[in-house]
Design a protein around this motif. Structure first.
Motif, PDB file in Angstrom:
ATOM      1  N   ARG A  52      -7.395  -2.562   7.941  1.00  0.00           N
ATOM      2  CA  ARG A  52      -7.091  -1.909   9.221  1.00  0.00           C
ATOM      3  C   ARG A  52      -5.841  -1.034   9.136  1.00  0.00           C
ATOM      4  O   ARG A  52      -5.605  -0.217  10.014  1.00  0.00           O
ATOM      5  CB  ARG A  52      -6.957  -2.944  10.338  1.00  0.00           C
ATOM      6  CG  ARG A  52      -8.291  -3.662  10.596  1.00  0.00           C
ATOM      7  CD  ARG A  52      -8.189  -4.716  11.680  1.00  0.00           C
ATOM      8  NE  ARG A  52      -7.222  -5.740  11.292  1.00  0.00           N
ATOM      9  CZ  ARG A  52      -6.351  -6.311  12.126  1.00  0.00           C
ATOM     10  NH1 ARG A  52      -6.333  -5.979  13.388  1.00  0.00           N
ATOM     11  NH2 ARG A  52      -5.512  -7.224  11.688  1.00  0.00           N
ATOM     12  N   VAL A  53      -5.013  -1.208   8.075  1.00  0.00           N
ATOM     13  CA  VAL A  53      -3.912  -0.275   7.836  1.00  0.00           C
ATOM     14  C   VAL A  53      -4.348   0.671   6.722  1.00  0.00           C
ATOM     15  O   VAL A  53      -5.268   0.375   5.974  1.00  0.00           O
ATOM     16  CB  VAL A  53      -2.583  -0.985   7.483  1.00  0.00           C
ATOM     17  CG1 VAL A  53      -2.116  -1.853   8.633  1.00  0.00           C
ATOM     18  CG2 VAL A  53      -2.688  -1.776   6.211  1.00  0.00           C
ATOM     19  N   ASP A  54      -3.668   1.804   6.626  1.00  0.00           N
ATOM     20  CA  ASP A  54      -4.095   2.849   5.694  1.00  0.00           C
ATOM     21  C   ASP A  54      -3.576   2.673   4.274  1.00  0.00           C
ATOM     22  O   ASP A  54      -4.187   3.178   3.335  1.00  0.00           O
ATOM     23  CB  ASP A  54      -3.651   4.218   6.233  1.00  0.00           C
ATOM     24  CG  ASP A  54      -4.265   4.491   7.598  1.00  0.00           C
ATOM     25  OD1 ASP A  54      -5.499   4.393   7.725  1.00  0.00           O
ATOM     26  OD2 ASP A  54      -3.495   4.768   8.539  1.00  0.00           O
ATOM     27  N   PHE A  55      -2.451   1.986   4.110  1.00  0.00           N
ATOM     28  CA  PHE A  55      -1.906   1.802   2.767  1.00  0.00           C
ATOM     29  C   PHE A  55      -0.917   0.651   2.749  1.00  0.00           C
ATOM     30  O   PHE A  55      -0.405   0.221   3.789  1.00  0.00           O
ATOM     31  CB  PHE A  55      -1.240   3.086   2.250  1.00  0.00           C
ATOM     32  CG  PHE A  55      -0.019   3.493   3.019  1.00  0.00           C
ATOM     33  CD1 PHE A  55       1.244   3.043   2.643  1.00  0.00           C
ATOM     34  CD2 PHE A  55      -0.110   4.328   4.122  1.00  0.00           C
ATOM     35  CE1 PHE A  55       2.377   3.414   3.345  1.00  0.00           C
ATOM     36  CE2 PHE A  55       1.013   4.700   4.836  1.00  0.00           C
ATOM     37  CZ  PHE A  55       2.263   4.236   4.444  1.00  0.00           C
ATOM     38  N   TYR A  56      -0.656   0.174   1.538  1.00  0.00           N
ATOM     39  CA  TYR A  56       0.326  -0.882   1.281  1.00  0.00           C
ATOM     40  C   TYR A  56       1.234  -0.406   0.146  1.00  0.00           C
ATOM     41  O   TYR A  56       0.754   0.208  -0.802  1.00  0.00           O
ATOM     42  CB  TYR A  56      -0.370  -2.166   0.818  1.00  0.00           C
ATOM     43  CG  TYR A  56      -1.193  -2.847   1.889  1.00  0.00           C
ATOM     44  CD1 TYR A  56      -0.653  -3.871   2.656  1.00  0.00           C
ATOM     45  CD2 TYR A  56      -2.515  -2.485   2.110  1.00  0.00           C
ATOM     46  CE1 TYR A  56      -1.407  -4.520   3.618  1.00  0.00           C
ATOM     47  CE2 TYR A  56      -3.273  -3.131   3.082  1.00  0.00           C
ATOM     48  CZ  TYR A  56      -2.714  -4.148   3.831  1.00  0.00           C
ATOM     49  OH  TYR A  56      -3.462  -4.783   4.789  1.00  0.00           O
ATOM     50  N   ALA A  57       2.534  -0.707   0.253  1.00  0.00           N
ATOM     51  CA  ALA A  57       3.483  -0.421  -0.825  1.00  0.00           C
ATOM     52  C   ALA A  57       4.141  -1.738  -1.213  1.00  0.00           C
ATOM     53  O   ALA A  57       4.710  -2.431  -0.373  1.00  0.00           O
ATOM     54  CB  ALA A  57       4.530   0.587  -0.365  1.00  0.00           C
ATOM     55  N   ASP A  58       4.051  -2.072  -2.487  1.00  0.00           N
ATOM     56  CA  ASP A  58       4.525  -3.370  -2.973  1.00  0.00           C
ATOM     57  C   ASP A  58       6.026  -3.353  -3.228  1.00  0.00           C
ATOM     58  O   ASP A  58       6.538  -2.481  -3.916  1.00  0.00           O
ATOM     59  CB  ASP A  58       3.783  -3.737  -4.259  1.00  0.00           C
ATOM     60  CG  ASP A  58       3.921  -5.203  -4.617  1.00  0.00           C
ATOM     61  OD1 ASP A  58       4.720  -5.908  -3.976  1.00  0.00           O
ATOM     62  OD2 ASP A  58       3.206  -5.642  -5.532  1.00  0.00           O
ATOM     63  N   GLY A  59       6.704  -4.348  -2.669  1.00  0.00           N
ATOM     64  CA  GLY A  59       8.127  -4.528  -2.915  1.00  0.00           C
ATOM     65  C   GLY A  59       8.416  -5.917  -3.458  1.00  0.00           C
ATOM     66  O   GLY A  59       9.551  -6.375  -3.393  1.00  0.00           O
ATOM     67  N   GLY A  60       7.342  -6.579  -3.964  1.00  0.00           N
ATOM     68  CA  GLY A  60       7.516  -7.931  -4.471  1.00  0.00           C
ATOM     69  C   GLY A  60       7.665  -8.922  -3.335  1.00  0.00           C
ATOM     70  O   GLY A  60       7.289  -8.659  -2.204  1.00  0.00           O
ATOM     71  N   MET A  61       8.241 -10.071  -3.644  1.00  0.00           N
ATOM     72  CA  MET A  61       8.481 -11.108  -2.636  1.00  0.00           C
ATOM     73  C   MET A  61       9.691 -10.731  -1.798  1.00  0.00           C
ATOM     74  O   MET A  61      10.765 -10.456  -2.338  1.00  0.00           O
ATOM     75  CB  MET A  61       8.706 -12.454  -3.327  1.00  0.00           C
ATOM     76  CG  MET A  61       9.267 -13.529  -2.419  1.00  0.00           C
ATOM     77  SD  MET A  61       8.092 -14.135  -1.229  1.00  0.00           S
ATOM     78  CE  MET A  61       7.533 -15.595  -2.069  1.00  0.00           C
ATOM     79  N   LEU A  62       9.520 -10.660  -0.485  1.00  0.00           N
ATOM     80  CA  LEU A  62      10.617 -10.369   0.434  1.00  0.00           C
ATOM     81  C   LEU A  62      10.734 -11.535   1.410  1.00  0.00           C
ATOM     82  O   LEU A  62       9.977 -11.640   2.355  1.00  0.00           O
ATOM     83  CB  LEU A  62      10.372  -9.076   1.220  1.00  0.00           C
ATOM     84  CG  LEU A  62      10.346  -7.775   0.428  1.00  0.00           C
ATOM     85  CD1 LEU A  62      10.079  -6.594   1.353  1.00  0.00           C
ATOM     86  CD2 LEU A  62      11.663  -7.572  -0.309  1.00  0.00           C
ATOM     87  N   ALA A  63      11.653 -12.396   1.152  1.00  0.00           N
ATOM     88  CA  ALA A  63      11.832 -13.565   2.008  1.00  0.00           C
ATOM     89  C   ALA A  63      13.121 -13.461   2.801  1.00  0.00           C
ATOM     90  O   ALA A  63      13.723 -14.467   3.151  1.00  0.00           O
ATOM     91  CB  ALA A  63      11.815 -14.832   1.165  1.00  0.00           C
ATOM     92  N   GLY A  64      13.542 -12.226   3.073  1.00  0.00           N
ATOM     93  CA  GLY A  64      14.782 -12.018   3.807  1.00  0.00           C
ATOM     94  C   GLY A  64      14.636 -12.285   5.289  1.00  0.00           C
ATOM     95  O   GLY A  64      13.560 -12.603   5.793  1.00  0.00           O
ATOM     96  N   GLU A  65      15.723 -12.121   5.971  1.00  0.00           N
ATOM     97  CA  GLU A  65      15.739 -12.278   7.415  1.00  0.00           C
ATOM     98  C   GLU A  65      15.604 -10.900   8.056  1.00  0.00           C
ATOM     99  O   GLU A  65      15.979  -9.894   7.459  1.00  0.00           O
ATOM    100  CB  GLU A  65      17.062 -12.892   7.864  1.00  0.00           C
ATOM    101  CG  GLU A  65      17.275 -14.313   7.424  1.00  0.00           C
ATOM    102  CD  GLU A  65      18.607 -14.829   7.933  1.00  0.00           C
ATOM    103  OE1 GLU A  65      18.698 -15.114   9.138  1.00  0.00           O
ATOM    104  OE2 GLU A  65      19.529 -14.932   7.119  1.00  0.00           O
ATOM    105  N   PRO A  66      15.105 -10.851   9.292  1.00  0.00           N
ATOM    106  CA  PRO A  66      15.081  -9.566  10.000  1.00  0.00           C
ATOM    107  C   PRO A  66      16.498  -9.094  10.284  1.00  0.00           C
ATOM    108  O   PRO A  66      17.466  -9.838  10.118  1.00  0.00           O
ATOM    109  CB  PRO A  66      14.317  -9.880  11.291  1.00  0.00           C
ATOM    110  CG  PRO A  66      14.423 -11.348  11.470  1.00  0.00           C
ATOM    111  CD  PRO A  66      14.580 -11.941  10.097  1.00  0.00           C
TER     112      PRO A  66
END
Length: 185
Positions: free
Chosen positions: A150-164
């Motif tokens: 349903r989205v047009d693309f994905y860009a991989d940044g690895g594991m992101l377990a940060g906080e907002p």
């Protein structure tokens, strides 16, 4: 990769990209249809504005936003960084962004890659990559489970377990924390 993503976003596409905090579902803040598509995909409360990523403080003028002296001092100190600031935006031209509350939250991200992308795309809305009420996606696999094709693309940044980002606004020239996030204030 950056130019390909920038082109897609300038064409009104919606994608999942890494930010300097967490994965975001992004779209051009200049395109009503793209913004509304993000609200639909996330099942987001239609009255809740999204944070807008900008490459530089000077881009606030595009939205008719003129920070007070206190706000300007705060922005110089905390941008780029993981602090989003709610600023007054009275223009009805941007009602599709401010959703009638006449305020918009802006952030200049820490990531050089992301700021370079923003220079190519212009301002982007960037709520977390998850349906409202669910946990933010930490990997592209998690984001794909949420959004699939349903989205047009994905860009991989690895594991992101940060906080907002930490979200603040000014009340009587004093900083008020609305959401405690990555940066402690």
């Amino acid at each position: 990769m950056e130019q390909n993503i920038a082109l897609k976003l300038r064409q009104g596409m919606v994608g999942i990209i890494p930010t300097d905090t967490i994965y975001g579902i992004v779209a051009s803040a200049r395109m009503l249809e793209a913004v509304e598509r993000v609200y639909t995909l996330r099942n987001r409360d239609r009255e809740k504005p999204c944070i807008i990523l900008i490459s530089d403080r000077s881009e606030l003028t595009e939205f008719g936003v003129i920070p007070t002296n206190e706000e300007s001092d705060f922005l110089r100190k905390h941008w780029p960084g993981a602090v989003s600031v709610l600023l007054s935006c009275e223009s009805s031209q941007f009602s599709f962004l401010h959703r009638g509350i006449h305020s918009l939250a802006f952030r200049v991200p820490d990531s050089v890659w992301l700021r370079n992308l923003l220079r190519e795309t212009g301002p982007l809305i960037a709520p977390s990559a998850n349906p409202q009420g669910r946990l933010a996606a930490r990997t592209l696999d998690e984001a794909r489970r949420y959004f699939g094709f349903r989205v047009d693309f994905y860009a991989d940044g690895g594991m992101l377990a940060g906080e907002p980002s930490t979200l603040v606004r000014f009340e009587r020239n004093q900083v008020k924390v609305l959401r405690q996030g990555k940066v402690l204030l």
